[in-house]
Design an enzyme around this catalytic site. Sequence first.
Site, short mmCIF file in Angstrom:
data_model
loop_
_atom_site.label_atom_id
_atom_site.label_comp_id
_atom_site.label_asym_id
_atom_site.label_seq_id
_atom_site.Cartn_x
_atom_site.Cartn_y
_atom_site.Cartn_z
N ASP A 192 0.90 -0.88 0.06
CA ASP A 192 -0.07 0.06 -0.02
C ASP A 192 0.97 1.24 -0.06
O ASP A 192 1.94 1.14 0.44
CB ASP A 192 -0.76 -0.13 1.29
CG ASP A 192 -2.21 0.82 1.02
OD1 ASP A 192 -3.12 0.37 0.87
OD2 ASP A 192 -1.95 2.23 1.06
N ARG A 225 -19.61 -8.24 2.33
CA ARG A 225 -20.22 -7.34 3.13
C ARG A 225 -19.23 -7.11 4.22
O ARG A 225 -18.87 -7.80 5.03
CB ARG A 225 -21.64 -7.97 3.55
CG ARG A 225 -22.59 -8.51 2.47
CD ARG A 225 -23.49 -9.53 3.09
NE ARG A 225 -22.90 -10.56 3.60
CZ ARG A 225 -23.40 -11.58 4.46
NH1 ARG A 225 -24.64 -11.22 4.90
NH2 ARG A 225 -22.59 -12.58 4.88
N CYS A 257 -19.99 1.08 -1.41
CA CYS A 257 -20.46 0.35 -2.67
C CYS A 257 -21.52 0.57 -3.28
O CYS A 257 -21.58 1.12 -4.47
CB CYS A 257 -20.40 -1.17 -2.32
SG CYS A 257 -18.85 -1.76 -1.81
#
Length: 438
Positions: free
Chosen positions: A34, A155, A264
């Site tokens: 990252d 989720r 999302c």
Amino acid sequence: MSMNLTLSVIGCGYLGATHAACMSSLGFKVVGVDTDPEKVAMLSRGELPFYEPGLDTLLAQEVKTGRLTFTTDFSAVSDADIHFVCVGTPQSKDGLAADLSYVKAAVQTIAPFLKEGSLVVGKSTVPVGTAQSLRAELTKTAPQADLAWNPEFLREGFAVEDTLTPNRLVVGVANDRAEEILKQVYEPIIALGTPWIRADLPTAELVKVAANSFLATKISFINAMAEVCEAAGGDVTVLAKAIGYDPRIGSRFLQAGIGFGGGCLPKDIRAFMARAQELGAKQALEFLREIDAINLRARQRVIDVVRNDLSEDLTQYKIAVLGATFKPDSDDVRDSPALDIAVQLHAAGANVVIHDPKGIEPARRRFPNLNFADSATECVKGADLILHLTEWKEYRDLDPSLIAQLVKNKIIIDGRNALDRELWRSAGWKFHALGRTD
Ligand code: UDX
């Protein structure tokens, strides 16, 4: 044999950190990369930079084994056979379309480090056609590598479960070899009987946005029914229960309330519309515009109920807001309907105080001018009205009689249809809920 594969994960946000820890737990050596040094430092210590039940323990455990490492140095991917691209694709600043700059940059940056036969696997949600053009680009810059797309359906709140025991695995590939490599990675998950769907690159990309569009449509459908119930004197919770028994409809995602938010659903349906327009298929997705509008209207409807209960002029009133995150068991406040309503009431001059079990800090970072309380009881003290906007268990467990002693007015609006109306009413509360006639 497949355990000999080494994996890299590019982008260690929600999706990437989860994927890296879960793949390590399957026995793979995984390096997470990252650009954010702070995030990398935390993850390297086995600490999760966000809240996700179960992932904190898994991450700590996997880092300890030595199989899972994190770095800001992209050259670290050169040992890996498979590279999962998990960077964000947020809504662009100047329109509905997704911002693909992070995905493009990720693939470009790793290209010089890709070893012979390696596979780049996109997991980020992208507009259809992205994978094919990235693959075409890669054949020029790194002809020794291939590219596949493997959408993710996790989720928040169930990230580990959804990654290790998903209800399906979807892989978009351009040839058999890429499929075989992905089968090796997911072998332990396939062995559980998980359905495996091979698709071409565009179909794999479309599966993700189609699934999220369907879910958004289901929620806005029930919220549209809530509006009609309010107009006609019906009860949307009874209606949802009754239609949900039909297995063709199904009872899940029929919870009426202030609608969907998060990182999302809202951005995915907007990006899907923008892409359809580019493809000349605008009309096919016109309905999503209405889905978005119904969703945003639910927030306004709550504010209308507040004004109706208190007054058009809210400046004299204290409103206690229970919930800031876009859903319970998450600290995510991105596009949160709860926080949006709180912000709008604050802007209208009300004295708004917000509580959330996990979302106060993320909410404060976004809106430093809002007022926050450390506990639900502190939040409701002296309130003229309580708004229940995120259905945390903690709020369902509140005792309406005890809360009654703390507030100025016993008025509560349940924006999630999750509280026990009879219980609150029997304790003397004026109780409103979206889609239910009083
Ligand atoms: C979603 C998809 O479910 C997941 O498959 C995908 O990978 C990412 O997007 P997530 O954003 O974690 O996952 O949230 P989800 O559980 O789908 O809830 C989205 C929003 O819809 C929340 O704001 C939730 O409160 C709301 N919702 C959900 C309702 O308003 N009513 C419902 O019946 C269900």
